[in-house]
Scaffold this active site. Structure first.
Site, PDB file in Angstrom:
ATOM      1  N   LYS A  52       0.845  -1.202   0.000  1.00  0.00           N
ATOM      2  CA  LYS A  52       0.000   0.000   0.000  1.00  0.00           C
ATOM      3  C   LYS A  52       0.879   1.250   0.000  1.00  0.00           C
ATOM      4  O   LYS A  52       0.630   2.195  -0.754  1.00  0.00           O
ATOM      5  CB  LYS A  52      -0.938  -0.012   1.220  1.00  0.00           C
ATOM      6  CG  LYS A  52      -2.051  -1.047   1.094  1.00  0.00           C
ATOM      7  CD  LYS A  52      -2.833  -1.258   2.383  1.00  0.00           C
ATOM      8  CE  LYS A  52      -3.808  -2.416   2.216  1.00  0.00           C
ATOM      9  NZ  LYS A  52      -4.594  -2.729   3.415  1.00  0.00           N
ATOM     10  N   GLN A  96      -4.567  -1.828   9.683  1.00  0.00           N
ATOM     11  CA  GLN A  96      -4.519  -3.139   9.043  1.00  0.00           C
ATOM     12  C   GLN A  96      -5.058  -4.220   9.982  1.00  0.00           C
ATOM     13  O   GLN A  96      -4.689  -4.285  11.153  1.00  0.00           O
ATOM     14  CB  GLN A  96      -3.072  -3.455   8.616  1.00  0.00           C
ATOM     15  CG  GLN A  96      -2.931  -4.707   7.772  1.00  0.00           C
ATOM     16  CD  GLN A  96      -3.592  -4.617   6.402  1.00  0.00           C
ATOM     17  OE1 GLN A  96      -3.720  -3.545   5.819  1.00  0.00           O
ATOM     18  NE2 GLN A  96      -4.016  -5.745   5.869  1.00  0.00           N
ATOM     19  N   ASP A 119     -11.014   2.558   4.178  1.00  0.00           N
ATOM     20  CA  ASP A 119     -11.276   1.122   4.065  1.00  0.00           C
ATOM     21  C   ASP A 119     -12.777   0.850   3.898  1.00  0.00           C
ATOM     22  O   ASP A 119     -13.168  -0.253   3.543  1.00  0.00           O
ATOM     23  CB  ASP A 119     -10.824   0.405   5.355  1.00  0.00           C
ATOM     24  CG  ASP A 119      -9.521  -0.355   5.175  1.00  0.00           C
ATOM     25  OD1 ASP A 119      -9.218  -0.757   4.038  1.00  0.00           O
ATOM     26  OD2 ASP A 119      -8.814  -0.540   6.190  1.00  0.00           O
TER      27      ASP A 119
HETATM   28  N1  GUN Z   1      -6.988  -7.120   6.202  1.00  0.00           N
HETATM   29  C1  GUN Z   1      -7.387  -7.816   5.120  1.00  0.00           C
HETATM   30  N2  GUN Z   1      -7.927  -6.991   4.198  1.00  0.00           N
HETATM   31  C2  GUN Z   1      -7.878  -5.749   4.715  1.00  0.00           C
HETATM   32  C3  GUN Z   1      -8.277  -4.475   4.243  1.00  0.00           C
HETATM   33  O1  GUN Z   1      -8.820  -4.309   3.144  1.00  0.00           O
HETATM   34  N3  GUN Z   1      -8.052  -3.439   5.081  1.00  0.00           N
HETATM   35  C4  GUN Z   1      -7.494  -3.586   6.299  1.00  0.00           C
HETATM   36  N4  GUN Z   1      -7.336  -2.516   7.056  1.00  0.00           N
HETATM   37  N5  GUN Z   1      -7.110  -4.758   6.779  1.00  0.00           N
HETATM   38  C5  GUN Z   1      -7.303  -5.836   5.985  1.00  0.00           C
END
Ligand code: GUN
Length: 291
Positions: A52, A96, A119
Protein backbone atom coordinates in the site's frame (compact mmCIF):
# COMPACT_ATOMS: atom_id res chain seq x y z
CA UNK A 1 -12.06 -18.39 -21.39
CA UNK A 2 -10.63 -14.96 -20.67
CA UNK A 3 -8.36 -14.18 -17.76
CA UNK A 4 -9.24 -11.04 -15.83
CA UNK A 5 -5.78 -9.60 -15.36
CA UNK A 6 -6.00 -7.75 -12.06
CA UNK A 7 -2.33 -6.91 -12.03
CA UNK A 8 -2.52 -5.16 -15.38
CA UNK A 9 -5.84 -3.45 -14.64
CA UNK A 10 -4.54 -2.22 -11.28
CA UNK A 11 -1.51 -0.75 -13.06
CA UNK A 12 -3.77 1.01 -15.59
CA UNK A 13 -5.82 2.53 -12.78
CA UNK A 14 -2.68 3.52 -10.86
CA UNK A 15 -1.39 5.28 -13.99
CA UNK A 16 -4.70 7.16 -14.21
CA UNK A 17 -4.47 8.19 -10.55
CA UNK A 18 -0.86 9.27 -11.03
CA UNK A 19 -1.95 11.54 -13.89
CA UNK A 20 -4.58 13.11 -11.65
CA UNK A 21 -2.06 13.65 -8.87
CA UNK A 22 0.39 15.22 -11.34
CA UNK A 23 -2.39 17.59 -12.36
CA UNK A 24 -3.25 18.42 -8.74
CA UNK A 25 0.43 19.13 -8.09
CA UNK A 26 0.72 21.32 -11.20
CA UNK A 27 -2.27 23.33 -10.00
CA UNK A 28 -0.81 23.70 -6.50
CA UNK A 29 -3.58 21.63 -4.92
CA UNK A 30 -3.40 19.38 -1.88
CA UNK A 31 -1.57 16.11 -2.40
CA UNK A 32 -3.61 13.18 -1.04
CA UNK A 33 -2.11 11.69 2.12
CA UNK A 34 -2.81 8.15 3.35
CA UNK A 35 -1.71 6.80 6.74
CA UNK A 36 -1.53 3.11 7.60
CA UNK A 37 -1.34 1.63 11.09
CA UNK A 38 0.32 -1.78 11.34
CA UNK A 39 0.25 -3.64 14.65
CA UNK A 40 2.44 -6.70 15.24
CA UNK A 41 4.41 -8.74 12.76
CA UNK A 42 1.87 -10.82 10.85
CA UNK A 43 3.82 -11.51 7.62
CA UNK A 44 0.79 -11.18 5.31
CA UNK A 45 -0.24 -7.87 6.93
CA UNK A 46 3.31 -6.51 6.65
CA UNK A 47 3.41 -7.43 3.00
CA UNK A 48 -0.02 -5.83 2.29
CA UNK A 49 0.89 -2.62 4.10
CA UNK A 50 4.29 -2.41 2.37
CA UNK A 51 2.47 -2.75 -0.92
CA UNK A 52 0.00 0.00 0.00
CA UNK A 53 2.81 2.39 0.92
CA UNK A 54 4.72 1.55 -2.28
CA UNK A 55 1.61 2.18 -4.36
CA UNK A 56 1.13 5.58 -2.66
CA UNK A 57 4.67 6.49 -3.65
CA UNK A 58 4.06 5.37 -7.23
CA UNK A 59 1.00 7.57 -7.74
CA UNK A 60 2.59 10.50 -5.92
CA UNK A 61 0.51 10.44 -2.73
CA UNK A 62 2.06 11.21 0.59
CA UNK A 63 2.03 8.28 2.98
CA UNK A 64 2.70 7.72 6.65
CA UNK A 65 3.31 4.30 8.14
CA UNK A 66 2.77 3.88 11.87
CA UNK A 67 4.18 0.59 13.12
CA UNK A 68 3.53 -0.66 16.66
CA UNK A 69 4.46 -3.91 18.30
CA UNK A 70 1.84 -6.51 19.14
CA UNK A 71 1.96 -5.55 22.82
CA UNK A 72 0.36 -2.11 22.26
CA UNK A 73 -2.70 -1.64 24.47
CA UNK A 74 -6.14 -1.02 23.02
CA UNK A 75 -6.16 2.37 24.70
CA UNK A 76 -2.87 3.40 23.07
CA UNK A 77 -4.14 2.31 19.66
CA UNK A 78 -7.37 4.27 20.16
CA UNK A 79 -5.27 7.33 21.00
CA UNK A 80 -3.35 6.97 17.75
CA UNK A 81 -6.66 6.77 15.90
CA UNK A 82 -7.89 9.94 17.63
CA UNK A 83 -4.73 11.75 16.57
CA UNK A 84 -5.16 10.61 12.97
CA UNK A 85 -8.81 11.71 13.06
CA UNK A 86 -7.70 15.18 14.18
CA UNK A 87 -4.62 15.51 11.96
CA UNK A 88 -5.60 17.78 9.07
CA UNK A 89 -2.64 16.65 6.97
CA UNK A 90 -4.03 13.13 6.76
CA UNK A 91 -6.89 12.64 4.28
CA UNK A 92 -7.56 9.00 5.08
CA UNK A 93 -6.14 6.13 7.08
CA UNK A 94 -6.44 2.43 7.65
CA UNK A 95 -5.71 0.12 10.56
CA UNK A 96 -4.52 -3.14 9.04
CA UNK A 97 -6.50 -6.17 10.23
CA UNK A 98 -6.29 -8.64 11.88
CA UNK A 99 -5.31 -7.08 15.21
CA UNK A 100 -3.90 -9.01 18.20
CA UNK A 101 -6.57 -10.83 20.24
CA UNK A 102 -6.49 -8.38 23.16
CA UNK A 103 -7.66 -5.54 20.89
CA UNK A 104 -11.33 -5.27 19.97
CA UNK A 105 -11.49 -4.75 16.19
CA UNK A 106 -15.04 -3.43 16.35
CA UNK A 107 -14.04 -0.74 18.85
CA UNK A 108 -11.15 0.23 16.61
CA UNK A 109 -13.33 0.40 13.49
CA UNK A 110 -15.92 2.51 15.32
CA UNK A 111 -13.23 4.96 16.48
CA UNK A 112 -12.24 5.91 12.91
CA UNK A 113 -13.84 9.10 11.60
CA UNK A 114 -16.12 7.91 8.74
CA UNK A 115 -14.81 10.82 6.62
CA UNK A 116 -11.30 9.32 6.86
CA UNK A 117 -12.37 5.68 6.73
CA UNK A 118 -10.88 4.86 3.32
CA UNK A 119 -11.28 1.12 4.07
CA UNK A 120 -15.05 1.67 4.15
CA UNK A 121 -15.37 -0.51 7.27
CA UNK A 122 -17.18 1.96 9.56
CA UNK A 123 -20.92 1.21 9.93
CA UNK A 124 -21.70 4.72 8.65
CA UNK A 125 -19.99 3.90 5.36
CA UNK A 126 -21.43 0.39 5.33
CA UNK A 127 -24.94 1.74 5.91
CA UNK A 128 -24.54 4.41 3.24
CA UNK A 129 -23.32 1.73 0.84
CA UNK A 130 -26.36 -0.43 1.60
CA UNK A 131 -28.65 2.52 0.81
CA UNK A 132 -26.80 3.45 -2.38
CA UNK A 133 -25.54 6.75 -0.92
CA UNK A 134 -22.15 8.29 -1.59
CA UNK A 135 -19.55 6.59 0.64
CA UNK A 136 -16.19 4.88 0.75
CA UNK A 137 -16.64 1.37 -0.62
CA UNK A 138 -14.64 -1.45 1.00
CA UNK A 139 -11.51 -2.19 -1.01
CA UNK A 140 -12.08 -5.75 -2.18
CA UNK A 141 -15.70 -5.41 -3.33
CA UNK A 142 -14.83 -2.06 -4.94
CA UNK A 143 -11.94 -3.72 -6.80
CA UNK A 144 -14.24 -6.49 -8.04
CA UNK A 145 -16.78 -3.93 -9.28
CA UNK A 146 -13.95 -2.20 -11.16
CA UNK A 147 -12.99 -5.50 -12.79
CA UNK A 148 -16.56 -6.25 -13.87
CA UNK A 149 -16.99 -2.71 -15.21
CA UNK A 150 -13.70 -2.42 -17.07
CA UNK A 151 -14.03 -5.88 -18.63
CA UNK A 152 -17.62 -4.92 -19.62
CA UNK A 153 -19.08 -8.01 -17.99
CA UNK A 154 -22.86 -7.87 -18.07
CA UNK A 155 -24.26 -8.42 -14.57
CA UNK A 156 -27.86 -7.28 -15.01
CA UNK A 157 -30.36 -10.05 -14.26
CA UNK A 158 -27.54 -12.53 -13.64
CA UNK A 159 -27.52 -14.94 -10.74
CA UNK A 160 -24.54 -14.28 -8.52
CA UNK A 161 -23.48 -16.66 -5.78
CA UNK A 162 -21.21 -15.15 -3.14
CA UNK A 163 -19.38 -17.71 -0.99
CA UNK A 164 -18.56 -16.33 2.47
CA UNK A 165 -20.37 -13.67 4.51
CA UNK A 166 -17.52 -11.63 6.02
CA UNK A 167 -18.08 -7.95 6.80
CA UNK A 168 -15.25 -6.91 4.51
CA UNK A 169 -15.94 -9.02 1.42
CA UNK A 170 -18.93 -11.38 1.18
CA UNK A 171 -21.67 -9.31 2.79
CA UNK A 172 -20.81 -5.97 1.09
CA UNK A 173 -20.29 -7.77 -2.24
CA UNK A 174 -23.77 -9.29 -2.02
CA UNK A 175 -25.27 -5.87 -1.31
CA UNK A 176 -23.36 -4.11 -4.10
CA UNK A 177 -24.22 -6.66 -6.76
CA UNK A 178 -27.91 -6.56 -5.88
CA UNK A 179 -28.08 -2.74 -6.03
CA UNK A 180 -29.90 -0.99 -8.85
CA UNK A 181 -26.67 0.00 -10.58
CA UNK A 182 -24.14 -1.07 -13.14
CA UNK A 183 -22.37 -3.31 -12.23
CA UNK A 184 -25.27 -4.63 -10.18
CA UNK A 185 -28.88 -5.67 -10.75
CA UNK A 186 -27.92 -9.26 -9.95
CA UNK A 187 -30.05 -11.78 -8.13
CA UNK A 188 -27.70 -12.66 -5.30
CA UNK A 189 -27.38 -15.75 -3.14
CA UNK A 190 -25.10 -15.23 -0.15
CA UNK A 191 -23.80 -18.61 0.99
CA UNK A 192 -21.83 -19.56 4.11
CA UNK A 193 -20.76 -22.41 6.37
CA UNK A 194 -24.37 -23.35 7.24
CA UNK A 195 -25.60 -23.36 3.63
CA UNK A 196 -27.13 -26.73 2.72
CA UNK A 197 -25.72 -28.33 -0.44
CA UNK A 198 -23.32 -25.49 -1.16
CA UNK A 199 -22.08 -27.21 -4.33
CA UNK A 200 -25.59 -27.20 -5.83
CA UNK A 201 -26.01 -23.49 -5.01
CA UNK A 202 -22.70 -22.56 -6.63
CA UNK A 203 -23.58 -24.62 -9.70
CA UNK A 204 -26.57 -22.32 -10.36
CA UNK A 205 -24.35 -19.22 -10.55
CA UNK A 206 -23.71 -17.06 -13.61
CA UNK A 207 -21.20 -15.18 -11.45
CA UNK A 208 -19.28 -16.78 -8.58
CA UNK A 209 -17.48 -14.70 -5.95
CA UNK A 210 -15.44 -17.05 -3.78
CA UNK A 211 -14.31 -15.55 -0.46
CA UNK A 212 -14.09 -18.32 2.13
CA UNK A 213 -10.37 -18.75 2.64
CA UNK A 214 -10.20 -22.47 1.81
CA UNK A 215 -7.56 -23.35 -0.81
CA UNK A 216 -8.97 -24.75 -4.08
CA UNK A 217 -12.46 -25.11 -2.55
CA UNK A 218 -14.42 -24.46 -5.77
CA UNK A 219 -13.88 -27.37 -8.12
CA UNK A 220 -15.06 -27.89 -11.70
CA UNK A 221 -18.12 -29.90 -10.55
CA UNK A 222 -19.46 -26.73 -8.88
CA UNK A 223 -19.11 -24.42 -11.89
CA UNK A 224 -21.68 -23.94 -14.64
CA UNK A 225 -20.36 -23.74 -18.21
CA UNK A 226 -19.72 -20.07 -19.06
CA UNK A 227 -19.75 -18.77 -15.48
CA UNK A 228 -17.74 -15.71 -14.46
CA UNK A 229 -15.42 -16.76 -11.62
CA UNK A 230 -14.02 -14.18 -9.20
CA UNK A 231 -11.54 -15.67 -6.74
CA UNK A 232 -10.92 -13.56 -3.63
CA UNK A 233 -8.90 -16.22 -1.76
CA UNK A 234 -5.27 -15.57 -0.94
CA UNK A 235 -4.20 -18.71 0.90
CA UNK A 236 -0.61 -19.50 1.77
CA UNK A 237 0.13 -23.20 1.26
CA UNK A 238 3.45 -24.83 2.05
CA UNK A 239 5.72 -25.28 -0.94
CA UNK A 240 9.27 -26.35 -0.29
CA UNK A 241 10.27 -25.73 -3.90
CA UNK A 242 9.82 -21.99 -3.29
CA UNK A 243 12.42 -19.83 -1.62
CA UNK A 244 9.75 -18.37 0.66
CA UNK A 245 8.56 -21.88 1.60
CA UNK A 246 4.99 -21.17 0.46
CA UNK A 247 2.91 -20.27 -2.55
CA UNK A 248 -0.38 -18.43 -2.90
CA UNK A 249 -3.49 -20.37 -3.85
CA UNK A 250 -7.03 -19.08 -4.36
CA UNK A 251 -10.36 -20.45 -3.15
CA UNK A 252 -10.93 -21.75 -6.68
CA UNK A 253 -9.13 -24.72 -8.24
CA UNK A 254 -8.00 -22.58 -11.19
CA UNK A 255 -6.66 -25.39 -13.40
CA UNK A 256 -9.82 -27.45 -13.01
CA UNK A 257 -12.26 -24.54 -13.47
CA UNK A 258 -10.58 -22.34 -16.09
CA UNK A 259 -11.90 -24.24 -19.14
CA UNK A 260 -15.50 -23.95 -17.97
CA UNK A 261 -15.39 -20.28 -17.04
CA UNK A 262 -16.09 -17.43 -19.49
CA UNK A 263 -13.94 -15.13 -17.32
CA UNK A 264 -11.74 -16.04 -14.38
CA UNK A 265 -9.41 -14.18 -12.02
CA UNK A 266 -6.04 -15.81 -11.26
CA UNK A 267 -4.31 -15.96 -7.86
CA UNK A 268 -1.97 -14.19 -7.53
CA UNK A 269 -2.53 -11.33 -9.96
CA UNK A 270 -6.33 -11.17 -9.82
CA UNK A 271 -8.42 -9.51 -7.13
CA UNK A 272 -5.44 -8.88 -4.80
CA UNK A 273 -3.79 -6.02 -6.73
CA UNK A 274 -7.20 -4.36 -7.23
CA UNK A 275 -7.74 -3.86 -3.51
CA UNK A 276 -4.81 -1.46 -3.37
CA UNK A 277 -6.14 0.63 -6.25
CA UNK A 278 -9.50 0.86 -4.47
CA UNK A 279 -7.74 2.23 -1.43
CA UNK A 280 -5.93 4.80 -3.58
CA UNK A 281 -9.21 5.80 -5.24
CA UNK A 282 -10.87 6.22 -1.84
CA UNK A 283 -7.95 8.32 -0.59
CA UNK A 284 -8.15 10.56 -3.65
CA UNK A 285 -11.87 10.95 -2.98
CA UNK A 286 -11.27 11.75 0.71
CA UNK A 287 -8.75 14.38 -0.29
CA UNK A 288 -11.21 15.96 -2.75
CA UNK A 289 -14.05 15.95 -0.23
CA UNK A 290 -11.86 17.89 2.19
CA UNK A 291 -11.33 20.74 -0.28
N1 GUN B 1 -6.99 -7.12 6.20
C1 GUN B 1 -7.39 -7.82 5.12
N2 GUN B 1 -7.93 -6.99 4.20
C2 GUN B 1 -7.88 -5.75 4.72
C3 GUN B 1 -8.28 -4.47 4.24
O1 GUN B 1 -8.82 -4.31 3.14
N3 GUN B 1 -8.05 -3.44 5.08
C4 GUN B 1 -7.49 -3.59 6.30
N4 GUN B 1 -7.34 -2.52 7.06
N5 GUN B 1 -7.11 -4.76 6.78
C5 GUN B 1 -7.30 -5.84 5.98
Amino acid sequence: MKIIDGKQLAQTIKNEIKEEVDQIRAEGGNIPHLAAVLVGDNPASRSYVRNKVRSCEFVGFESTLIQKDAGISEEELLEIIDELNENEDIDGFIVQLPLPDHIDETKVTLAIDPKKDVDGFHPVNFGRMAQGLDCFLPATPYGILQMLERYKIDTSGKHCVVIGRSNIVGTPMSILLSRKANPGNCTVTLTHSRTKDLGAEILRADIIVAAIGIPNFVGSDMVKEGAVVIDVGINRVEDETRKSGYRLVGDVDFDAVADKASYITPVPGGVGPMTVTSLLMNTLKASRLKQ
